[in-house]
Write a protein that holds these residues in place. Structure first.
Motif, PDB file in Angstrom:
ATOM      1  N   HIS A 342     -35.597 -30.060 -45.520  1.00 57.71           N
ATOM      2  CA  HIS A 342     -35.670 -31.440 -45.973  1.00 57.71           C
ATOM      3  C   HIS A 342     -36.031 -31.510 -47.461  1.00 57.71           C
ATOM      4  N   GLU A 343     -36.008 -32.723 -47.966  1.00 59.79           N
ATOM      5  CA  GLU A 343     -36.299 -32.918 -49.379  1.00 59.79           C
ATOM      6  C   GLU A 343     -37.768 -32.651 -49.686  1.00 59.79           C
ATOM      7  N   THR A 377     -30.879 -37.237 -47.427  1.00 56.16           N
ATOM      8  CA  THR A 377     -31.130 -36.911 -46.020  1.00 56.16           C
ATOM      9  C   THR A 377     -30.778 -38.085 -45.125  1.00 56.16           C
ATOM     10  N   ALA A 389     -31.101 -33.916 -38.215  1.00 59.36           N
ATOM     11  CA  ALA A 389     -30.947 -34.553 -39.522  1.00 59.36           C
ATOM     12  C   ALA A 389     -29.874 -33.840 -40.323  1.00 59.36           C
ATOM     13  N   ARG A 391     -28.559 -32.961 -44.293  1.00 61.97           N
ATOM     14  CA  ARG A 391     -28.618 -32.985 -45.749  1.00 61.97           C
ATOM     15  C   ARG A 391     -27.187 -33.133 -46.240  1.00 61.97           C
TER      16      ARG A 391
END
Length: 457
Positions: A342-343, A377, A389, A391
């Motif tokens: 994730h970010e 995201t 999720a 990206r």
């Protein structure tokens, strides 16, 4: 027969139906499979994958003055694994000398060369060994971040304090001869009774005092400039920033530059974001930490839908699973699969990487972070047991992360960004290599209490 065994026995049949599924429309697929959540991007910013941060210590690392040498022996392998920076413990002499972890600072300019506080070396080693470590890290392409403790001091001599009417331990005359201080430089004083918070009963520095500002960041040989220009540190981790106003970090950063991150121990995203903007600094994403604890240890992956610093301001969020102060998350590998896909700027704890977790799995996640995890995201699906999720990609093709905390293999149809493309799981946890439909939909899977990470081949 176990579910997994049944699954593989039916794999050939599933693949044989591929042409049938590829002719289905998106609507037909979602009639047969649970609908995913909205794929609206949570953050419109994309982040450049600068690497991964190593917290290169833990509480009460072995004493005896050999820690700098221990870390020096590891920087090459860390660089090869994909780390881009290391965060060291407070490096200067503290009140407890060779026994101190550095969070009770006395002489900011003594890195193990002066005989004071009961020792010459610090707990971690000598000045020369620290300089050798920093040079080795730089030669391996790693930045080195210093842990900066400027809320409080410790180890001063007793003196009569007219502002308290008592004797206080506020008379500091370090052997370095730099940054002497007395009761005028602490709270209370003639201009300020207190700031945001004192810590542990230690004398609380007053950052509004010109003498303190000059020695912390303004003078040519200030603490900030000495750390930057003489010791060659590249960035800063600020301890206990709840204790003073964010303008202090902003002034420090304006003076010397470099990466910075604040330890603002709070789960309020708005507070974290406010502080980061006011301080012109990154901040540890405690909101993400608490959400992951609820999600992975509380068996409710919908908690990953909570607001977090990385969702609100990804370029200023440092994500983490544990650190030297707190170690609550037990399902750590799932948590690392989350922050490394994730970010935000992920930080890995020394003992998790070197001692407690599977290093091969950690290195695989680091590689995925540095090579596949880019772009905004989108959360595709979540329930108590499953989280998916996407990206969306920036300078790479992006990825899909599928986390499964249930006791069984799980499968789900999801919408990708790839049309008519072969994808694979880069963790090796699934041998599937499905082809996405022309409408970009595909079925993926994840093992029990595990994860898969998908991208184009």
């Amino acid at each position: 027969m176990k579910r997994r065994d049944r699954f593989y026995l039916n794999l050939t049949l599933i693949l044989s139906l591929g042409l049938l599924f590829s002719s289905c429309s998106k609507d037909e697929i979602t009639e047969l499979q649970p609908k995913v959540q909205s794929t609206e991007a949570l953050n419109t910013k994309t982040t450049n994958n600068a690497g991964v941060l190593m917290q290169a210590f833990y509480w009460d690392v072995p004493s005896g003055g050999n820690w700098w040498n221990t870390i020096d022996s590891k920087v090459s392998s860390w660089s090869n694994a994909g780390f881009n920076a290391i965060w060291l413990p407070p490096a200067s002499k503290a009140q407890n000398g060779k026994y101190s972890m550095g969070y009770d600072p006395f002489d900011y300019y003594d890195f193990g060369q002066y005989n004071q506080m009961g020792s010459i070396e610090t707990r971690f080693g000598s000045t020369t060994e620290l300089q050798n470590l920093i040079n080795s890290a730089h030669n391996e392409g790693l930045q080195v971040y210093a842990d900066i403790v400027i809320n409080h001091n410790s180890g001063g001599a007793s003196e009569n304090n007219p502002y308290t009417g008592t004797d206080t331990w506020t008379d500091f005359n370090p052997l370095s001869g730099l940054f002497d201080r007395n009761y005028n430089d602490f709270h209370p004083n003639d201009i300020e009774t207190s700031d945001l918070g004192a810590f542990g009963g230690f004398p609380d520095l007053c950052h509004k005092k010109t003498h303190v500002q000059d020695w912390l960041w303004n003078k040519s040989n200030s603490v900030a400039k000495y750390y930057k220009n003489v010791m060659n540190f590249d960035g800063w981790r600020f301890d206990y920033v709840k204790g003073f106003n964010p303008w202090v970090v902003k002034e420090w950063n304006a003076s010397v530059g470099g990466f910075s991150v604040g330890e603002l121990w709070d789960g309020d995203v708005n507070y974290l974001n406010w502080w980061a903007n006011e301080a012109n600094s990154s901040v540890f994403d405690f909101a993400c930490y608490y959400a992951m604890n609820d999600a992975f240890d509380g068996n409710d992956l919908t908690k990953l839908n909570n607001n977090m610093m990385w969702k609100q301001n990804a370029t200023k969020a440092v994500t983490f699973v544990t650190n030297h102060d707190t170690d609550e998350i037990w399902n750590k590998i799932l948590a690392y699969s989350y922050i490394l896909t994730h970010e935000g700027y992920p930080c890995i704890f020394y003992r998790d990487y070197e001692e407690w977790l599977d290093k091969a799995k950690m290195n695989n996640l680091i590689w995925i972070h540095n090579n596949l995890a880019s772009g905004s995201t989108s959360i595709l699906y979540s329930d108590n047991d499953e989280y998916i999720a996407r990206r969306n990609g920036w300078n790479s093709s992006g990825l899909i992360i599928y986390i499964n905390s249930s006791n069984n293999f799980q499968e789900r149809w999801i919408e990708t960004n790839w049309s008519s493309s072969t994808i694979k799981d880069y963790t090796g946890n699934s041998s599937w290599e499905p082809v996405t439909q022309s409408g970009k939909w595909v079925k993926i899977q994840a093992p029990p209490h595990g994860y898969t990470i998908w991208s184009t081949k």
